[in-house]
Motif scaffolding. Sequence first.
Motif, PDB file in Angstrom:
ATOM      1  N   LEU A  57       0.825  -1.203   0.000  1.00  0.00           N
ATOM      2  CA  LEU A  57       0.000   0.000   0.000  1.00  0.00           C
ATOM      3  C   LEU A  57       0.862   1.257   0.000  1.00  0.00           C
ATOM      4  O   LEU A  57       0.537   2.244  -0.664  1.00  0.00           O
ATOM      5  CB  LEU A  57      -0.926  -0.004   1.217  1.00  0.00           C
ATOM      6  N   ALA A  58       1.985   1.209   0.725  1.00  0.00           N
ATOM      7  CA  ALA A  58       2.889   2.359   0.748  1.00  0.00           C
ATOM      8  C   ALA A  58       3.460   2.623  -0.643  1.00  0.00           C
ATOM      9  O   ALA A  58       3.507   3.771  -1.108  1.00  0.00           O
ATOM     10  CB  ALA A  58       4.010   2.115   1.758  1.00  0.00           C
ATOM     11  N   GLY A  59       3.904   1.569  -1.323  1.00  0.00           N
ATOM     12  CA  GLY A  59       4.420   1.734  -2.676  1.00  0.00           C
ATOM     13  C   GLY A  59       3.348   2.219  -3.629  1.00  0.00           C
ATOM     14  O   GLY A  59       3.595   3.075  -4.493  1.00  0.00           O
ATOM     15  N   ALA A  60       2.127   1.690  -3.474  1.00  0.00           N
ATOM     16  CA  ALA A  60       1.026   2.094  -4.340  1.00  0.00           C
ATOM     17  C   ALA A  60       0.677   3.566  -4.130  1.00  0.00           C
ATOM     18  O   ALA A  60       0.416   4.305  -5.089  1.00  0.00           O
ATOM     19  CB  ALA A  60      -0.198   1.224  -4.060  1.00  0.00           C
ATOM     20  N   LEU A 109       0.580   6.928  -6.696  1.00  0.00           N
ATOM     21  CA  LEU A 109      -0.573   7.810  -6.843  1.00  0.00           C
ATOM     22  C   LEU A 109      -0.222   9.246  -6.475  1.00  0.00           C
ATOM     23  O   LEU A 109      -0.605  10.189  -7.182  1.00  0.00           O
ATOM     24  CB  LEU A 109      -1.715   7.306  -5.961  1.00  0.00           C
ATOM     25  N   ALA A 110       0.516   9.426  -5.392  1.00  0.00           N
ATOM     26  CA  ALA A 110       0.858  10.767  -4.935  1.00  0.00           C
ATOM     27  C   ALA A 110       1.766  11.484  -5.922  1.00  0.00           C
ATOM     28  O   ALA A 110       1.660  12.696  -6.114  1.00  0.00           O
ATOM     29  CB  ALA A 110       1.522  10.692  -3.561  1.00  0.00           C
ATOM     30  N   THR A 111       2.665  10.748  -6.551  1.00  0.00           N
ATOM     31  CA  THR A 111       3.613  11.365  -7.476  1.00  0.00           C
ATOM     32  C   THR A 111       2.964  11.688  -8.808  1.00  0.00           C
ATOM     33  O   THR A 111       3.109  12.797  -9.343  1.00  0.00           O
ATOM     34  CB  THR A 111       4.820  10.432  -7.700  1.00  0.00           C
ATOM     35  N   ARG A 115       6.482  16.755  -2.904  1.00  0.00           N
ATOM     36  CA  ARG A 115       7.299  17.223  -1.786  1.00  0.00           C
ATOM     37  C   ARG A 115       6.686  16.817  -0.451  1.00  0.00           C
ATOM     38  O   ARG A 115       7.400  16.475   0.494  1.00  0.00           O
ATOM     39  CB  ARG A 115       7.464  18.738  -1.880  1.00  0.00           C
ATOM     40  N   PHE A 116       5.360  16.844  -0.371  1.00  0.00           N
ATOM     41  CA  PHE A 116       4.680  16.442   0.857  1.00  0.00           C
ATOM     42  C   PHE A 116       4.995  14.988   1.204  1.00  0.00           C
ATOM     43  O   PHE A 116       5.145  14.645   2.383  1.00  0.00           O
ATOM     44  CB  PHE A 116       3.175  16.633   0.701  1.00  0.00           C
ATOM     45  N   VAL A 117       5.078  14.142   0.181  1.00  0.00           N
ATOM     46  CA  VAL A 117       5.359  12.726   0.428  1.00  0.00           C
ATOM     47  C   VAL A 117       6.716  12.560   1.108  1.00  0.00           C
ATOM     48  O   VAL A 117       6.870  11.778   2.054  1.00  0.00           O
ATOM     49  CB  VAL A 117       5.318  11.927  -0.892  1.00  0.00           C
ATOM     50  N   LEU A 118       7.725  13.290   0.640  1.00  0.00           N
ATOM     51  CA  LEU A 118       9.050  13.197   1.256  1.00  0.00           C
ATOM     52  C   LEU A 118       9.021  13.719   2.691  1.00  0.00           C
ATOM     53  O   LEU A 118       9.634  13.134   3.590  1.00  0.00           O
ATOM     54  CB  LEU A 118      10.075  13.980   0.439  1.00  0.00           C
ATOM     55  N   LEU A 151      12.714  11.316  -7.620  1.00  0.00           N
ATOM     56  CA  LEU A 151      13.064  10.545  -6.428  1.00  0.00           C
ATOM     57  C   LEU A 151      11.856   9.771  -5.918  1.00  0.00           C
ATOM     58  O   LEU A 151      11.951   8.576  -5.615  1.00  0.00           O
ATOM     59  CB  LEU A 151      13.593  11.480  -5.344  1.00  0.00           C
ATOM     60  N   ASN A 152      10.709  10.445  -5.818  1.00  0.00           N
ATOM     61  CA  ASN A 152       9.496   9.755  -5.376  1.00  0.00           C
ATOM     62  C   ASN A 152       9.148   8.586  -6.281  1.00  0.00           C
ATOM     63  O   ASN A 152       8.768   7.502  -5.826  1.00  0.00           O
ATOM     64  CB  ASN A 152       8.315  10.731  -5.356  1.00  0.00           C
TER      65      ASN A 152
END
Length: 245
Positions: A96-99, A103-105, A112-115, A161-162
């Motif tokens: 789920l984290a990879g998925a 989606l976020a990218t 940037r929020f994801v990082l 990077l994401n």
Amino acid sequence: MQTSSGAKLDFGRVALLLVLLGVGWYFWDSPALWPLKLLVVMMHESGHAFATLLAGGSVDRVTLAANESGACLSRLPAGMLAQVAVYSAGYVGSALAGAFLLLATFRLRLRRFVLVASCVCLAVMGILYAGDGFTLAFCMGTALALGLAAKYLPDGGVGMLNLFLAAFSTLYVAFDLRSDLWNNAARSVSDAALLANVTPVPSWAWAALWSFVSLALLGLFARWSLRASRPEGLGMGYSLPSSRR
């Protein structure tokens, strides 16, 4: 290229994702990717920890080892449902984290929020639950690296990077499912074996269920992420590094 629902796929996104998956696979044994493998292991153990807390239990400690193994030692409330949720949250949680990274990218433009969120989560896990010096050093060092990347990388660099983290974690999840759940010797000491001991369901059935759910999540989120952007500019697609977002 279209999905079954008729939505068009963005060929550039598909090609870029396939290239990064290929890079991860080709350099799989490179020492340079060792920190990323540990990061995915940390995702796995964090899944157990978060599920424990949601089930009303408590986490004693989380540990990582240089050989890419990990453990989450926690105290669970009584009941089979809590055990099923917590033991299942490792493989499914890392998938789920990879998925979500995909989606976020690609779709949500939360690069940037994801990082920043990953930086904060690693720091919190390290401070609250690291069970040894190696785990604490890895969590804090990786949190620092991600925080610096979020602050100083240009938008295109953050997106790349994401996306590489998403592609690599997806690849690792697939390899992890294969090596841990479909190898009889490994499965005998895996989370599937732990659940088989407390439920009437055999370990191979848990392995099949987790594999299906994990791969389905990755496929579904990838399908959402790789759709072409709308003409009016909502959810703008991913582009190679440039001054334009």
